[in-house]
Motif scaffolding. Structure first.
Motif, mmCIF file in Angstrom:
data_model
loop_
_atom_site.group_PDB
_atom_site.id
_atom_site.type_symbol
_atom_site.label_atom_id
_atom_site.label_comp_id
_atom_site.label_asym_id
_atom_site.label_seq_id
_atom_site.Cartn_x
_atom_site.Cartn_y
_atom_site.Cartn_z
ATOM 1 N N THR A 115 0.834 -1.203 0.000
ATOM 2 C CA THR A 115 0.000 0.000 0.000
ATOM 3 C C THR A 115 0.867 1.251 0.000
ATOM 4 O O THR A 115 0.658 2.185 -0.797
ATOM 5 N N MET A 168 2.543 1.703 -3.378
ATOM 6 C CA MET A 168 1.663 2.203 -4.436
ATOM 7 C C MET A 168 1.386 3.689 -4.263
ATOM 8 O O MET A 168 1.396 4.461 -5.230
ATOM 9 N N VAL A 169 1.144 4.093 -3.023
ATOM 10 C CA VAL A 169 0.871 5.508 -2.770
ATOM 11 C C VAL A 169 2.091 6.358 -3.111
ATOM 12 O O VAL A 169 1.978 7.408 -3.746
ATOM 13 N N LEU A 198 4.474 5.619 -5.220
ATOM 14 C CA LEU A 198 4.657 5.630 -6.676
ATOM 15 C C LEU A 198 3.745 6.648 -7.349
ATOM 16 O O LEU A 198 4.089 7.248 -8.356
ATOM 17 N N LYS A 199 2.556 6.810 -6.773
ATOM 18 C CA LYS A 199 1.608 7.726 -7.388
ATOM 19 C C LYS A 199 1.787 9.160 -6.912
ATOM 20 O O LYS A 199 1.172 10.073 -7.469
ATOM 21 N N SER A 200 2.569 9.367 -5.868
ATOM 22 C CA SER A 200 2.681 10.735 -5.368
ATOM 23 C C SER A 200 3.690 11.531 -6.183
ATOM 24 O O SER A 200 3.379 12.580 -6.706
ATOM 25 N N GLY A 201 4.887 11.018 -6.339
ATOM 26 C CA GLY A 201 5.869 11.664 -7.207
ATOM 27 C C GLY A 201 6.121 13.108 -6.833
ATOM 28 O O GLY A 201 5.613 13.612 -5.836
ATOM 29 N N GLY A 239 5.149 15.639 -8.582
ATOM 30 C CA GLY A 239 4.045 16.494 -8.991
ATOM 31 C C GLY A 239 4.412 17.409 -10.139
ATOM 32 O O GLY A 239 3.690 18.344 -10.453
ATOM 33 N N SER A 259 4.531 16.845 -13.340
ATOM 34 C CA SER A 259 3.654 16.747 -14.502
ATOM 35 C C SER A 259 2.355 17.502 -14.259
ATOM 36 O O SER A 259 1.812 18.120 -15.157
ATOM 37 N N GLN A 260 1.916 17.469 -13.023
ATOM 38 C CA GLN A 260 0.664 18.145 -12.715
ATOM 39 C C GLN A 260 0.808 19.649 -12.917
ATOM 40 O O GLN A 260 -0.035 20.294 -13.509
#
Lengths: 198, 473
Positions: A15, A18-19, A21-24, A26, A28-29
């Motif tokens: 868990t 995964m979190v 990996l998705k936080s990065g 930012g 690109s945002q």
């Protein structure tokens, strides 16, 4: 028992992984928002372009599951008086060729993406002359069922050819109770769009 | 070694004598079953793991990289992952208890019970983590105290009251299943609480679809998630209702006789219809329900203590409590409801052709049945507390001859010198020099099983060659 501990540790670790990996960072945002926020005022002919530029990258990760297109699509035919305004792509040519010269042309102006803690809000207005004839929310927070519901309320109140935006002809709208953040972001994006249009 | 006849002591009055030690019945069925291999079990395990990955996949696809920038978003995301995992694990837990014949015969009731226990602990942690993370994440997002946010969740979000109730039920079940607590609870209470897990399944259903970020929109994910529920409910109906009904209508088992094997052990002989068609392997067990006034509402797993034949079935039971005491007084003709057969403690699950069997006390019963179907040349170590506690020894003597089995009776408690000397790596190798290459079938009291497992590991017997018949809950 050892396996249970192993499984629990695995659950926690994966868990977290995964979190993370998705936080990065930012990056690109931020990059996605810049073109939309820094977009020059977009009159009719360029209307669709910034819309795609702003909303495209935002929408693509969530893919086809996003209900936003569905919402505007279902609303659009029912509430819009002018067929020409329904489709952004046809917009530049359709009114000009088919309507009389005296009739004012409609144009769309897209506001910037405004971010709040629940998600992003972006508004596009359609103007006939200087009069706002339609408002569409291109993007609203919808990640959870509840914010989706709230966004729906805001959208119902504000957007459309007979919504508050068209009635008030401005961004000075009553806040939808229970959806303060989304209402505020909506007004910000709307105000910016109006500013660009004038 | 010789042992005194122990039969007469505990026999209830009026019972006909033992069928001469249960000499193998007329039907000459016992033959070595073909090996089954671990393929089926591996496929099922792989499917379950794939399902777990697939259930988290929607979150992964829905969440753009780099989108979790705030604490609230991160906490909520972790809450969603654990929520998806918990939802899936709950379904797996119920599925594993569905008694689906496929699962019972490929994975085996004993192994399923072990998985169920370990996954149960994981499920409990996942549910608690899910609730806590979502609560804290939302509270952080809306900048409210946690308790206020809990109130908001309960009031403003659909189906959250029942979801909290479901979590409460799961916590209660998990709590009462902790071994130390379970031991002091009456079995019936524990069992009744466990039945409430169906309630948890029902109560937790709604909030996943009204609030679940990955599930509230109509679409393939939502459809598949609902389909998983349909599959599990179908498995439940099949495994708990349809299959047992078909089995019992077909075979109509009933008590033929109750026979004393030792002062505190009885054998129950059953007859029925079409017993020759039973798909039963020695070492498997049924969950038995004896339909008498006092016993019908309880179902207990007991191994069959002889290989299948077309005349009778037998289970051998140690009298340890009120329930088993009642079993001594079963009248011939009593109908019996059986669910099964289940288990992978069979000759079909051997990895090679030679076996070592280690039995302790009444653990001999499934071993006796396996022995009948193993290829010749097995070895049996049978520990019993006193000579009087040696069960079924005449049958074992017969098997020693007929199936070329070497048998060592080890008398004494686990800590007496004799048993201690045997249960060492050297002791085992002394008796069975090729123990490392043999399948080992192990059944007995928990202490003996734990000790034997340790010794086998030290002796270098690969774990996959070791077969356990204990439920080890």
């Amino acid at each position: 028992m050892r396996r249970a501990l192993l499984a629990i540790t695995g659950l926690a670790a994966s868990t977290t992984a995964m979190v993370v990996l998705k936080s990065g960072p930012g990056a690109s945002q931020v990059a996605q928002e810049l073109p939309a926020a820094g977009q020059p005022v977009a009159p009719a002919p360029d209307g669709p372009a910034p819309t795609d530029g702003g909303a495209g990258p935002e929408a693509s990760p969530s893919g086809a599951a996003s209900p936003r297109p569905r919402r505007s699509a279902t609303r659009a035919p029912a509430t819009r008086p002018t067929a020409g305004a329904t489709s952004g792509a046809r917009l530049p040519s359709a009114p000009r060729t088919s309507s009389a010269p005296a009739r004012p042309t409609t144009r769309t102006v897209t506001g910037p993406v405004v971010e709040n803690e629940y998600g992003n809000v972006q508004v596009r207005i359609t103007l006939s002359g200087s009069r706002i004839v339609d408002a569409v929310a291109l993007e609203l927070p919808e990640e959870t069922a509840q914010s989706d519901q709230r966004s729906q309320q805001v959208d119902d109140r504000y957007s459309g050819t007979s919504g508050l935006v068209v009635q008030q002809q401005g961004a000075d709208l009553d806040t939808v109770s229970g959806a303060t953040a989304t209402s505020t972001s909506y007004r910000q994006s709307l105000q910016a769009a109006i500013d660009r249009a004038n | 070694m010789t042992y005194p006849r122990t039969h007469a002591a505990g026999r209830r009055a009026g019972t006909t004598p033992s069928r001469d030690g249960g000499r193998p019945a007329g039907g000459v069925r016992p033959q070595v079953p073909p090996r089954r291999g671990p393929g089926g079990r591996r496929v099922l395990a792989a499917l379950l793991v794939l399902g777990l990955l697939a259930s988290v996949l929607p979150w992964w696809l829905d969440t753009p990289a780099g989108s979790l920038r705030t604490t609230a978003a991160t906490l909520t995301a972790a809450g969603r992952i654990t929520g998806l995992v918990a939802g899936y694990l709950l379904l797996v837990q119920v599925l594993m208890m569905s008694r689906l014949p496929l699962l019972e015969r490929w994975i085996g009731g004993e192994q399923i019970a072990r998985w169920h226990r370990d996954l149960g602990a994981t499920l409990l942690v996942a549910v608690l983590a899910h609730a806590a993370l979502i609560l804290v994440g939302y509270a952080d997002l809306e900048d409210k105290p946690i308790l206020t946010e809990a109130g908001v969740l309960l009031r403003d979000h659909e189906d959250m009251v029942s979801a909290f109730a479901a979590a409460g039920v799961l916590v209660l079940i998990g709590f009462t299943s902790v071994r130390a607590i379970r031991r002091v609870l009456p079995y019936e209470l524990w069992h009744a609480l466990h039945l409430a897990s169906y309630l948890a399944l029902l109560l937790g259903f709604g909030h996943q679809f009204s609030n679940g970020a990955q599930l509230f929109r109509p679409g393939p994910v939502r459809t598949l998630w609902i389909a998983m529920y349909v599959v599990v409910v179908a498995a439940l109906v099949w495994g708990r209702v349809v299959a047992p009904l078909a089995f019992n209508l077909r075979h109509r088992l009933r008590v033929a006789d109750v026979v004393a094997e030792s002062p505190d052990t009885i054998s129950i002989y059953l007859t029925g219809d079409r017993l020759g068609e039973l798909d039963l392997l020695g070492g498997q067990f049924f969950r038995w329900r004896f339909l008498t006034r006092g016993c019908w509402w309880q179902s207990h797993p007991f191994s069959v203590s002889a290989a299948a034949n077309d005349r009778w079935l037998r289970l051998t039971v140690k009298v340890v409590g009120a329930y088993t005491r009642d079993l001594r007084d079963l009248d011939p003709g009593t109908p019996v409801w059986a669910e099964g057969p289940s288990g992978t403690f069979t000759a079909a699950h051997r990895t090679g052709d030679r076996a070592l069997l280690i039995a302790g006390g009444s653990g001999i019963t499934p071993i006796r049945a396996v022995l009948e179907e193993l290829p010749p040349g097995s070895a049996l170590i049978y520990r019993a507390r006193t000579p009087a506690d040696v069960l079924l020894h005449r049958e074992l003597d017969w098997l020693a001859q007929a199936r070329d089995v070497r048998i060592w009776y080890v008398i004494g408690s686990r800590n007496d010198p004799g048993p201690r000397q045997v249960l060492t790596p050297d002791g085992l190798r002394g008796l069975v020099p090729d123990v490392v290459r043999r399948d080992v079938y192990l059944c007995g009291p928990p202490g003996l099983v734990a000790q034997s497992l340790a010794v086998l590991r030290q002796a270098g017997v690969p774990r996959r060659q070791v077969h356990l018949a204990t439920f080890e809950l």
